[in-house]
Design a protein around this motif. Sequence first.
Motif, PDB file in Angstrom:
ATOM      1  N   LEU A 149       0.855  -1.185   0.000  1.00  0.00           N
ATOM      2  CA  LEU A 149       0.000   0.000   0.000  1.00  0.00           C
ATOM      3  C   LEU A 149       0.886   1.227   0.000  1.00  0.00           C
ATOM      4  O   LEU A 149       1.792   1.355   0.832  1.00  0.00           O
ATOM      5  N   VAL A 156       0.561   5.395   0.192  1.00  0.00           N
ATOM      6  CA  VAL A 156      -0.312   6.540   0.453  1.00  0.00           C
ATOM      7  C   VAL A 156       0.333   7.773  -0.147  1.00  0.00           C
ATOM      8  O   VAL A 156       1.480   8.092   0.147  1.00  0.00           O
ATOM      9  N   THR A 170      -1.262  -1.114  -4.381  1.00  0.00           N
ATOM     10  CA  THR A 170      -2.450  -0.271  -4.289  1.00  0.00           C
ATOM     11  C   THR A 170      -1.978   1.096  -3.842  1.00  0.00           C
ATOM     12  O   THR A 170      -1.311   1.224  -2.814  1.00  0.00           O
ATOM     13  N   MET A 198      -3.061   5.070  -2.924  1.00  0.00           N
ATOM     14  CA  MET A 198      -4.193   5.876  -2.491  1.00  0.00           C
ATOM     15  C   MET A 198      -3.856   7.356  -2.658  1.00  0.00           C
ATOM     16  O   MET A 198      -2.876   7.838  -2.105  1.00  0.00           O
ATOM     17  N   GLU A 199      -4.665   8.052  -3.449  1.00  0.00           N
ATOM     18  CA  GLU A 199      -4.376   9.452  -3.748  1.00  0.00           C
ATOM     19  C   GLU A 199      -5.624  10.309  -3.563  1.00  0.00           C
ATOM     20  O   GLU A 199      -6.704   9.953  -4.017  1.00  0.00           O
ATOM     21  N   LYS A 200      -5.462  11.445  -2.900  1.00  0.00           N
ATOM     22  CA  LYS A 200      -6.572  12.363  -2.634  1.00  0.00           C
ATOM     23  C   LYS A 200      -6.766  13.383  -3.750  1.00  0.00           C
ATOM     24  O   LYS A 200      -7.898  13.766  -4.065  1.00  0.00           O
ATOM     25  N   VAL A 212      -6.625   3.996  -5.794  1.00  0.00           N
ATOM     26  CA  VAL A 212      -7.854   4.310  -5.063  1.00  0.00           C
ATOM     27  C   VAL A 212      -7.874   5.813  -4.842  1.00  0.00           C
ATOM     28  O   VAL A 212      -6.942   6.372  -4.260  1.00  0.00           O
ATOM     29  N   TRP A 213      -8.913   6.468  -5.314  1.00  0.00           N
ATOM     30  CA  TRP A 213      -9.016   7.917  -5.187  1.00  0.00           C
ATOM     31  C   TRP A 213      -9.840   8.253  -3.957  1.00  0.00           C
ATOM     32  O   TRP A 213     -10.996   7.862  -3.841  1.00  0.00           O
ATOM     33  N   ALA A 221      -6.911   9.459   2.617  1.00  0.00           N
ATOM     34  CA  ALA A 221      -6.292   8.373   3.386  1.00  0.00           C
ATOM     35  C   ALA A 221      -6.873   8.273   4.788  1.00  0.00           C
ATOM     36  O   ALA A 221      -6.833   7.200   5.403  1.00  0.00           O
ATOM     37  N   PHE A 237      -9.943   5.789   4.792  1.00  0.00           N
ATOM     38  CA  PHE A 237      -9.767   4.422   4.304  1.00  0.00           C
ATOM     39  C   PHE A 237      -9.854   3.408   5.450  1.00  0.00           C
ATOM     40  O   PHE A 237      -9.404   3.679   6.563  1.00  0.00           O
TER      41      PHE A 237
END
Length: 289
Positions: free
Chosen positions: A67, A69, A88, A90-92, A112-113, A116, A119
Motif C-alpha cells: 500500500l 499513500v 495499491t 491511495m491518492e486524494k 484508489v481515489w 487516506a 480508508f
Amino acid sequence: MTLPDSTHPTPDPGSAAPLYSPARVKELLTRHGLRPTKSLGQNFLIDGNILRAIAEAGGAAPGVPVLEVGPGLGVLTREIASRGAQVTAMEKDERLKPVLAETLAGTDVKVVWGDALDFDYASLPDGTRVIANLPYYITGVLLSRFMHAPGILSATVLVQKEVGQRLAAQPGEDAYGFLSALAALHGRVKHVRDVPKGAFLPAPDVTSSVIRLDFDRSRPAPEAAYLKFVEAALHHRRKTMRNNLRMAGHAGEAIDAALHAAGLRQDVRAEDVPLDQMRHVALELGVVR
C-alpha cells in the motif's frame, strides 16, 4: 478503482529522462498545468538512489501486497511495481488522474481515489507492507492507523527527521513520548537513512528520514484502555507521572501506591519510565488486568 487509459501519449522509457529526474518532473507538472500543493504535503522525490533504497527497505518483491499513500506523480509507485509487488496506491488529489494514467501505464497498479483518513485499513490483506512518502501533516495519525491494522506487517515511510527520532526514541531520551511508546508497543523501529531537502521538488523546509516499523502481530494488540493510560501519563512533558495521572482522574493515594509497587519514585517523569514498569502501574491502578 483501476487507472483509466491515459489520453496523453506515454513517453518512451528508452528516450525520456528517468521519471524521477527534475527535468521530467517539471515537464509533467507544466504539461498537466499542475503545481505542488503545500496543503497536501506534495514534495516529489527526484533522487533515484533514494527511491530504490526505500523500495528495497520496504520489502517490495514479487507478489508482496504493498500500500502506498500519496503516490503523487507515481515515481515511487513505479519503482515498487517494477519489483513485482502488487501495489495499491491511495491518492486524494484528483488533479493527478491524467498524470498517473501516463506514468503508471503498463503496470497493474490499482489506484484508489480518496482521503487516506477515510480508508478502512483493517480491510487490507494479511502480509501488506506500506511503502510511502507520507504527507507530513497527517503522519502521526496514519502511523497509528497502520499499527492498528492487523493485515499490515510493516510500514517503511518517509517522515520528518524529528518524527523519525521520536519514533525510534527510548525511555529517558529527549525525543521519547507517546508516539515512541505506541511504536514500541506494536513492534520495533529501524532508522534506514536520512534524506536531504534537495532530494525533493519542491524542497521541503526540513530534513526527512526513512523509517521502517515492523509490527509484531504474534502478540496481542495493546488494550485501548492501556493506550489511553500511557497517553495520559506522557501527555504533559516535564510534569511528573503522578501529576499527569492525577489530571487524568486517578486518586493521589492510589497513584502513590502503584508507583511504589512498580519500584518508581513519586517524582518520576513518565518519559523516563520503561514500558514494563508503566504497565505495572496500570495494573496496580486497575486500568488493565
